[in-house]
Scaffold this active site. Sequence first.
Site, PDB file in Angstrom:
ATOM      1  N   ARG A 180     -42.090  12.486  65.113  1.00 32.98           N
ATOM      2  CA  ARG A 180     -42.786  12.336  66.003  1.00 32.98           C
ATOM      3  C   ARG A 180     -42.058  12.039  67.459  1.00 32.98           C
ATOM      4  NH1 ARG A 180     -45.112   6.628  68.373  1.00 32.98           N
ATOM      5  NH2 ARG A 180     -46.562   7.559  69.986  1.00 32.98           N
TER       6      ARG A 180
ATOM      7  N   HIS B  87     -46.321   9.618  76.513  1.00 33.37           N
ATOM      8  CA  HIS B  87     -45.687   8.394  76.124  1.00 33.37           C
ATOM      9  C   HIS B  87     -44.974   7.798  77.540  1.00 33.37           C
ATOM     10  CE1 HIS B  87     -43.608   6.386  72.621  1.00 33.37           C
ATOM     11  NE2 HIS B  87     -43.328   5.627  73.814  1.00 33.37           N
TER      12      HIS B  87
ATOM     13  N   GLU C 107     -49.831   3.706  72.893  1.00 39.77           N
ATOM     14  CA  GLU C 107     -49.865   2.528  73.328  1.00 39.77           C
ATOM     15  C   GLU C 107     -50.779   2.017  74.656  1.00 39.77           C
ATOM     16  OE1 GLU C 107     -46.308   0.467  72.946  1.00 39.77           O
ATOM     17  OE2 GLU C 107     -46.226   0.401  70.863  1.00 39.77           O
TER      18      GLU C 107
ATOM     19  N   ASN D  72     -48.940   1.400  65.720  1.00 37.21           N
ATOM     20  CA  ASN D  72     -47.623   0.758  65.981  1.00 37.21           C
ATOM     21  C   ASN D  72     -47.620  -0.680  65.757  1.00 37.21           C
ATOM     22  OD1 ASN D  72     -46.857   3.314  66.962  1.00 37.21           O
ATOM     23  ND2 ASN D  72     -46.597   2.620  69.149  1.00 37.21           N
TER      24      ASN D  72
ATOM     25  N   TYR E 119     -45.046  -4.169  65.322  1.00 40.73           N
ATOM     26  CA  TYR E 119     -43.872  -4.708  65.363  1.00 40.73           C
ATOM     27  C   TYR E 119     -43.908  -6.171  64.742  1.00 40.73           C
ATOM     28  CZ  TYR E 119     -42.047  -0.451  67.577  1.00 40.73           C
ATOM     29  OH  TYR E 119     -41.492   0.574  68.016  1.00 40.73           O
TER      30      TYR E 119
ATOM     31  N   GLU F 115     -44.995   4.022  64.673  1.00 36.37           N
ATOM     32  CA  GLU F 115     -43.886   3.359  65.220  1.00 36.37           C
ATOM     33  C   GLU F 115     -43.602   1.951  64.215  1.00 36.37           C
ATOM     34  OE1 GLU F 115     -43.051   2.390  69.200  1.00 36.37           O
ATOM     35  OE2 GLU F 115     -43.911   4.382  69.796  1.00 36.37           O
TER      36      GLU F 115
HETATM   37  C1  FCB Z   1     -42.983   0.502  71.714  1.00 38.17           C
HETATM   38  C2  FCB Z   1     -42.867   1.847  72.599  1.00 38.17           C
HETATM   39  C3  FCB Z   1     -41.558   2.697  72.067  1.00 38.17           C
HETATM   40  C4  FCB Z   1     -40.488   1.692  71.957  1.00 38.17           C
HETATM   41  C5  FCB Z   1     -40.763   0.466  71.026  1.00 38.17           C
HETATM   42  C6  FCB Z   1     -39.466  -0.353  70.733  1.00 38.17           C
HETATM   43  O1  FCB Z   1     -43.958  -0.428  72.518  1.00 38.17           O
HETATM   44  O2  FCB Z   1     -43.729   2.627  72.277  1.00 38.17           O
HETATM   45  O3  FCB Z   1     -41.290   3.492  73.154  1.00 38.17           O
HETATM   46  O4  FCB Z   1     -39.982   1.033  73.134  1.00 38.17           O
HETATM   47  O5  FCB Z   1     -41.707  -0.143  71.523  1.00 38.17           O
END
Ligand code: FCB
Length: 463
Positions: A85, A129, A174, A299, A301, A368
């Site tokens: 990607r 992006h 995002e 995404n 995290y 992500e």
């Molecule tokens: C996300 C972003 C990516 C990167 C990660 C750690 O929010 O999409 O570009 O910075 O965090």
Amino acid sequence: MTTNLTSGQNVFTFPNDFIFGAATASYQTEGAVSEDDRGVSIWDTFCSQPGKVYRGDDGNIACDSYHRYNEDLDILKSLNLNGYRFSISWPRILPEGTGVINQKGIDYYNRIIDGLLERNILPAATIYHWDLPQLLQDKGGWANRDTAEYLADYAAICADAFGDRVERFITINEPQIVARLGYRIGVHAPGIADPLQGGIATHHILLAHGLATQAIKASQNSAKPVGITIDLTDVVVLDENAQDEAIQIDREINGLYLDPVLLGTYPDIKRKEMLPPESVIMNGDMEIISTNIDFLGVNYYQPHIVRTASETGIKFNEFPYDNHANIVAVRPQDMPVTAMGWLVDPTGLDRILDKVHQMTNLPIYITENGCAVNDYVDPNGNVHDNERISYLQGHLAACWRAIENGINLKGYYHWSLLDNFEWAEGYSKRFGLVYVDFSTGKRTLKDSALYYAKTAQMKSLKI
Ligand code: FCB
């Protein structure tokens, strides 16, 4: 299927067509900001303003992937990955944001896409992006409704140029971060700290997604799946009294973006300043925003763990939560944190995927997921990033569980292939599977890259 091996080792096998991929983005990796007629982006401008980015870092050189792309593609291949990607830089394709197309920009992404296909790696291209052409920012950026139309025009150009070979298009990365960090809080480009503009930008970027989806689908040259990437945060609530507020937090950070795209409505949010003002929502907009998509990019995290603030003040492992005065974010003592200070909790991914699954049957891709580690190359030339290996294991195991539970999860892209320019954190945070020495550009595979390569090759995870 799980096979139990000796010494408690488990093998989790993935479907054969599962994508084991890695992700990057143009401004974070390419460099070459003044080369081949690329226009100026808002991140070039933001980085040049003192105090905005850690240590005054910028993306001028970054990983130099604009020149070293063949090496990067070879690395992807050597890691046995079947998906990549990347994002297309709007100011490389349209230096002024609209109008004249820069053939040299098109040529660059043709080289990337063809290079991927030669290596049997499926290209997933993100249209936006975050590197908005500065000239469009000068007209108001995402606070200006026209920007949504401009993005759709640019998306159509990408579909016409690349749609015969790209496997999937992702319209926007995002939208939540764009609106919140870029317009509401101002810690990302364009650095605007104005709640009203935050609400307006929310609507326009979602509108841009809908219009771009339609534009890509209308292209003669592309019948490729189109989707959006939304960042989702699992909200965990620790006490009864905080339940209602936690629901509100979930709507503010997740529902505000998921609901319009999947359901065509904004959620019921009490803090009205989080919502776009009625005056910017035109007739038909919600239908455009909820135009059918072919997949959802997620995404993930970390979770946000919240509880009611105690009357005696904030404890040592608690932090004030955004604008929710009686709520605190909790960092449990037994939960690891990354170098970003983000919590590590793979079960949050289970919960996020369940939630999305209840809303839609669309195929889902984790576009992500990854962690920052304080990596260094040791004297033997190795990078022992055990924290990243365990992060990967935990989150891939969550992906496996999701598939076992009947969730239509089709792939996983690790963030990131390379250490790169981490926005306001500059080069201080390393997210790569591959270590980049930013003074020489030298790439070194970290231990996590080797672990991921084995996993991708076997299509199974060993824990
Ligand atoms: C996300 C972003 C990516 C990167 C990660 C750690 O929010 O999409 O570009 O910075 O965090």
